[in-house]
Enzyme design. Structure first.
Site, PDB file in Angstrom:
ATOM      1  CB  ALA A 269      -0.915   0.020   1.223  1.00  0.00           C
ATOM      2  CG  MET A 270       2.045   5.228  -1.999  1.00  0.00           C
ATOM      3  SD  MET A 270       3.726   5.049  -1.333  1.00  0.00           S
ATOM      4  CE  MET A 270       4.077   6.742  -0.899  1.00  0.00           C
ATOM      5  CG  ASN A 272      -0.278   8.079  -2.405  1.00  0.00           C
ATOM      6  OD1 ASN A 272       0.883   8.091  -2.776  1.00  0.00           O
ATOM      7  ND2 ASN A 272      -1.099   7.068  -2.657  1.00  0.00           N
ATOM      8  CG  HIS A 304       2.948   0.589   7.479  1.00  0.00           C
ATOM      9  ND1 HIS A 304       4.120   0.289   8.128  1.00  0.00           N
ATOM     10  CD2 HIS A 304       3.303   1.207   6.332  1.00  0.00           C
ATOM     11  CE1 HIS A 304       5.136   0.702   7.408  1.00  0.00           C
ATOM     12  NE2 HIS A 304       4.672   1.261   6.301  1.00  0.00           N
ATOM     13  CD  GLU A 305       0.833   2.065   3.721  1.00  0.00           C
ATOM     14  OE1 GLU A 305       1.446   3.132   3.528  1.00  0.00           O
ATOM     15  OE2 GLU A 305       1.396   0.947   3.643  1.00  0.00           O
ATOM     16  CD  GLU A 327       8.271   2.881   4.556  1.00  0.00           C
ATOM     17  OE1 GLU A 327       7.543   2.265   5.347  1.00  0.00           O
ATOM     18  OE2 GLU A 327       7.809   3.588   3.626  1.00  0.00           O
TER      19      GLU A 327
END
Ligand code: TRP
Ligand code: ZN
Length: 885
Positions: A269-270, A272, A304-305, A327
């Site tokens: 996932a990311m 943004n 996490h994201e 991270e």
């Protein structure tokens, strides 16, 4: 294809950018093959940069349409444009505006970096260097800008238009079939956090009110018909938001937080800003479609994201060498969150299992690198277990060393001091040095020294003196680019217990009172001796409790000691570790015997200890989830890693298989009882306690099936037919897969038929078959590559079938080299379309030097075959070169 330039990037060469971009306006007109992007940049010389330097904007496969400076077309002599660069030799030395128009082909973008299509939607992935595939830019994390994004698309094709920040305006374009939306993100951010999504998507909505009363609209966007699968992700999101407030005092900072699930995604996932994009595997779950493990994965990745909003977005990285700044820290935070939401010891066991399976081999092989690397050829290859998992372990040690209050104060200081900036590991550590009053210079070596340290413990009990002398030593093996390793600062949590499990108070003149009080000794030099006094009888040492440091351990505990620990240690992690250590010793001996042509011996004490845990689990005296962990044997990969060299996966398999069989036969009645009594709740709940009961039940079924094929198969068939959830159904299918034959094939076919419309479920089916330890598996994998549900262009499918196969110890590592050849063939096929995924698959060969000679030479042959190709991506070239070096 972007091939390697051969020029590495070095941390030592860091220079601030010569220009800054304060504001970005993007106007994106979406069309499948010809998207137009107009980027208007407010640029000024950076006072910290070189005056008068050329302005060199990054690009990647870009096509420039037009360029204007301060409203006037730019003289062709004033710039040079290629797909990879846009250079203005003499830009103004005062603030100016650059307007750049590019044209993109999202439908033709197979790399899944930049703007691409997944299903019927448009989406973006910009980390690490994807923004340069959208427009020319200073595509580096220390250039922070505000963004306004105007999206325009066909109303019918893309009724949903999303970007970072808050929605400012939207409407139809009169007289056309198109509409638009304008999103404004007031927070300065680096380009890698840019995102847009457009498509015909369904969504679920919810609301979160922050601690200070800000109302946040939450949305999770999915394919139509999948809305009912997003509820658990939404629940996880709200719990994450609350936890970051409670644990770190960090609130969300926009009016909207959106998540989009897409089915084509290179990673998990990311993060943004305000618009997280997810691999749908980490969003979609219903009891009938997802296992308990999937639920736990969703909770962890959502958290996490979300946590990145502060550790990553508000404070970002100065350069990509600092990747672990966001991270490692964010993994630490999500692990802590899951431990809080579930069982902390069970979560710790799972995390350590993961670390040992993924990071230890990385650190022991040719791809070893520092938690903060100092050189790279391709940054995509540094999103690794070392940066993420070992990076999280380093934060965990820091907290253990300075204590929770100084840790929290250090985090507060970090947020206060570096908010809105692009920071470094030095900046971060400086905050904790300040709040703890400790010099962290030596601790920082964890960031700059690759390799897993080996801790050696030797103890001697002196009955007359009633004392125990413990000698501790550390050593880290040299790696390719570091011959000499310095001592690390290693927190060693330990305790002593008596034969009945009673905790013995720590007393010693060789340790600080604070060490004795906390039970955490610090090893900061190559060796240290501590004599504990007032020890009435020979104690059993419980070492590295909770896995207090990411180290390997060589101790002198006897098997009797391990049996005591497995029963009595108050540290659950070490109870589990004791069982693992016993099994590992037994399996190493057995594999050695098999290699020498002898029959493996099964140790009666171990079989008995195993039975004791079964008994305690049955009686409800230990947590079911913990029992499930304690009852699962070390994996074949675990044994191979312990062997270090001359690994013969076939011998390991036979050793493990015979132990499993022996345990299953010896304890068949107890396993059957567990399987009966922990089964089949009428109503499924994904909570940790319920998941633990299912895990125990399934572990029992698997062990029973390994010992008593007939009875196991009958129970598995019943479970398969009667289960109301995927966890139990899939475990039953896995148990049936232990035995070759028609029953297995029927069950596999029926499963595929039942879930033909569900790619995420078929991924499980691919993995299961790819991991069958039989020589027919290679042909099966080849056949499955032609299955209509398989696709080389979808990373999840590739990871399931091919990644699953390369984790199959005996079949990937076939002595004839056919497994390696298959992997090499697939890597070369995939490289031109998706180099990132190709490179990741190839790293499955990284441990080749630890194999026995015949397999080694076959693996080397496969690697050399890839290295010999002239047309390789930078990603694959980098991995293959390092693997062979
Ligand atoms: N920052 C992402 C995370 O850790 C990782 C990531 C997602 C990524 N997609 C990527 C990294 C593509 C490199 C390339 O959550
Ligand atoms: Zn992350």
């Amino acid at each position: 294809m972007r091939t390697s330039t051969g020029q590495p990037i070095r941390l030592a060469d860091y220079r601030p950018p010569d220009y800054l971009i304060d504001a970005v306006e993007l106007d994106v007109s979406l069309h499948r093959h010809a998207t137009r992007v107009v980027s208007t940049l407010a640029i000024r010389p950076n006072p910290a940069g070189r005056a008068g330097a050329a302005l060199a904007l990054d690009g990647d496969e870009l096509q420039l349409v037009s360029i204007e400076l301060d409203g006037n077309p730019l003289d062709p002599a004033a710039f040079a444009a290629s797909p990879e660069k846009l250079v203005l030799a003499n830009p103004p030395q005062i603030p100016f505006t650059l307007r750049i128009e590019t044209q993109l082909d999202p439908a033709g973008n197979t790399k899944l970096m930049g703007l691409y299509r997944s299903g019927s939607a448009y989406c973006t992935q910009c980390e690490a260097e994807g923004f340069r595939r959208i427009t020319y830019f200073l595509d580096r994390p220390d250039v922070l800008s505000t963004y306004v994004t105007r999206l325009e698309a066909d109303k019918a094709e893309a009724p949903v238009l999303l970007a970072n920040g808050n929605l400012e305006a939207h409407g139809d374009l009169e007289g056309t079939s198109r509409h638009f939306a304008v999103w404004r993100d007031p927070h300065k951010k680096p380009s890698y956090l840019f995102a847009l999504v457009a498509g015909d998507l369904a969504h679920i909505a919810d609301r979160f009110v922050t601690a200070s009363g800000r109302k946040v609209d939450l949305g999770i966007y999915v394919e139509h018909g999948r809305q009912d699968r997003a509820a658990y992700a939404m629940d996880s999101l709200k719990r994450s938001m609350r936890w970051d407030e409670q644990e770190y005092g960090r609130e969300y900072d926009l009016d909207v937080f959106n998540i989009v699930a897409v089915s084509d995604f290179n990673m998990g996932a990311m993060e943004n800003k305000g618009l997280n994009v997810f691999n749908d595997k980490y969003v979609l779950a219903l009891p009938e479609t997802a296992t308990d493990e999937d639920y736990a994965g969703i909770e962890a990745v959502i958290a996490h994201e979300y946590f990145h909003n502060w550790t990553g977005n508000r404070i970002t990285c100065r350069d990509w060498f600092q990747l672990c700044l966001k991270e490692g820290l964010t993994v630490f935070r999500d692990q802590d969150f899951s431990a809080h939401e579930r069982s902390a010891p069970v979560k710790r066991i799972a995390d350590v299992r993961g670390l040992r399976a993924a990071q230890f081999p990385e650190d022991a092989g040719p791809l070893a690198h520092n938690v903060r690397p100092e050189i790279y050829h391709e940054i995509n290859n540094f999103y690794t277990a070392t940066v993420y998992q070992k990076g999280a372990e380093v934060i965990r040690m820091l907290k253990l060393l300075i204590g929770a209050p100084a840790f929290r104060a250090g985090m507060d200081l970090y947020f206060e001091r570096y908010d809105g900036t692009a920071a470094t590991i030095e900046d971060f550590l400086g905050c904790f040095a300040e709040t703890s009053g400790r010099d962290l210079t030596d601790f920082k070596r964890w960031y700059s020294q690759a390799g897993t340290p080996l801790l050696t413990f030797r103890s001697a009990y002196d009955e007359a003196a009633r004392s125990l002398t413990l000698d501790m030593a550390q050593a880290t093996a040299p790696t390719r680019d570091q011959a000499v390793k310095l001592p690390l600062t290693i927190p060693i949590a330990l305790g002593m217990i008596d034969a009945a499990g009673g905790e013995i108070a720590l007393a010693s003149a060789d340790a600080n009172p604070s060490e004795l009080a906390s039970g955490v000794l610090e090893l900061t030099t190559a060796s240290r001796r501590v004599t504990f006094t007032g020890v009435a009888s020979r104690p059993t040492l419980s070492l590295l409790r909770g896995f207090s440091a990411p180290a390997r351990v060589d101790d002198d505990l006897t098997e009797a000691d391990l049996l005591i620990l497995s029963r009595h240690d108050r540290d659950s992690f070490n109870r589990w570790q004791a069982m693992q250590s016993l099994a590992t010793r037994l399996l190493l001996r057995a594999a050695g015997a098999i290699r020498a042509g002898q029959a493996p011996k099964i140790d009666a004490d171990f079989v008995e200890a195993y039975g004791a845990i079964l008994g305690e689990a049955q009686a409800g005296r230990i947590d079911a989830a913990f029992a499930a962990q304690a009852l699962s044997l070390p994996s074949e990969g675990d044994i191979a890693r312990e062997m270090e060299r001359n690994v013969d996966p076939d011998a390991i398999f036979v050793a493990r298989d015979s132990l499993r069989g022996a345990l299953g036969r010896a304890h068949a009645p107890a396993l059957a009882r567990l399987h009966d009594s922990f089964g089949g709740a009428a109503h499924f709940s994904p909570d940790a306690a319920s998941a633990g009961r299912r895990a125990l039940r399934n572990a029992a079924l698997l062990m029973l099936a390994a010992g008593k094929a007939e009875e196991g198969a009958q129970r598995a068939q019943r479970q398969l037919a009667g289960a109301n959830n995927m966890t139990e159904r899939f475990a039953a299918l896995a148990a049936l897969c232990l035995t070759p034959g028609a029953a297995r094939e029927h069950a596999l076919e029926a499963f595929a038929r039942a879930h033909a419309a569900d790619p995420l479920i078929l991924d499980k089916w691919f993995i299961l078959q790819a991991q069958i330890p039989e020589k027919e598996t290679l042909a099966r994998v080849r056949a499955l590559m032609s299955h209509h549900a398989f696709s080389m262009s979808n990373p999840n499918r590739v990871r399931a079938l091919i990644g699953g196969f390369s984790a199959n110890q005996t079949q990937f590592n076939r002595a004839d080299g056919a497994g390696y050849a298959l992997l090499a063939e697939i890597v070369l096929t995939l490289d031109p379309t998706n180099p990132q995924v190709a490179a990741r698959l190839l790293s499955g060969l990284r441990s080749w030097r630890s194999l026995e000679p015949q397999r080694q030479s076959k693996a080397q042959e496969a690697l050399a075959g890839i290295a010999g190709k002239t047309q390789l991506s930078a990603d694959v070239r980098d991995i293959v070169t390092r693997c062979l070096s």
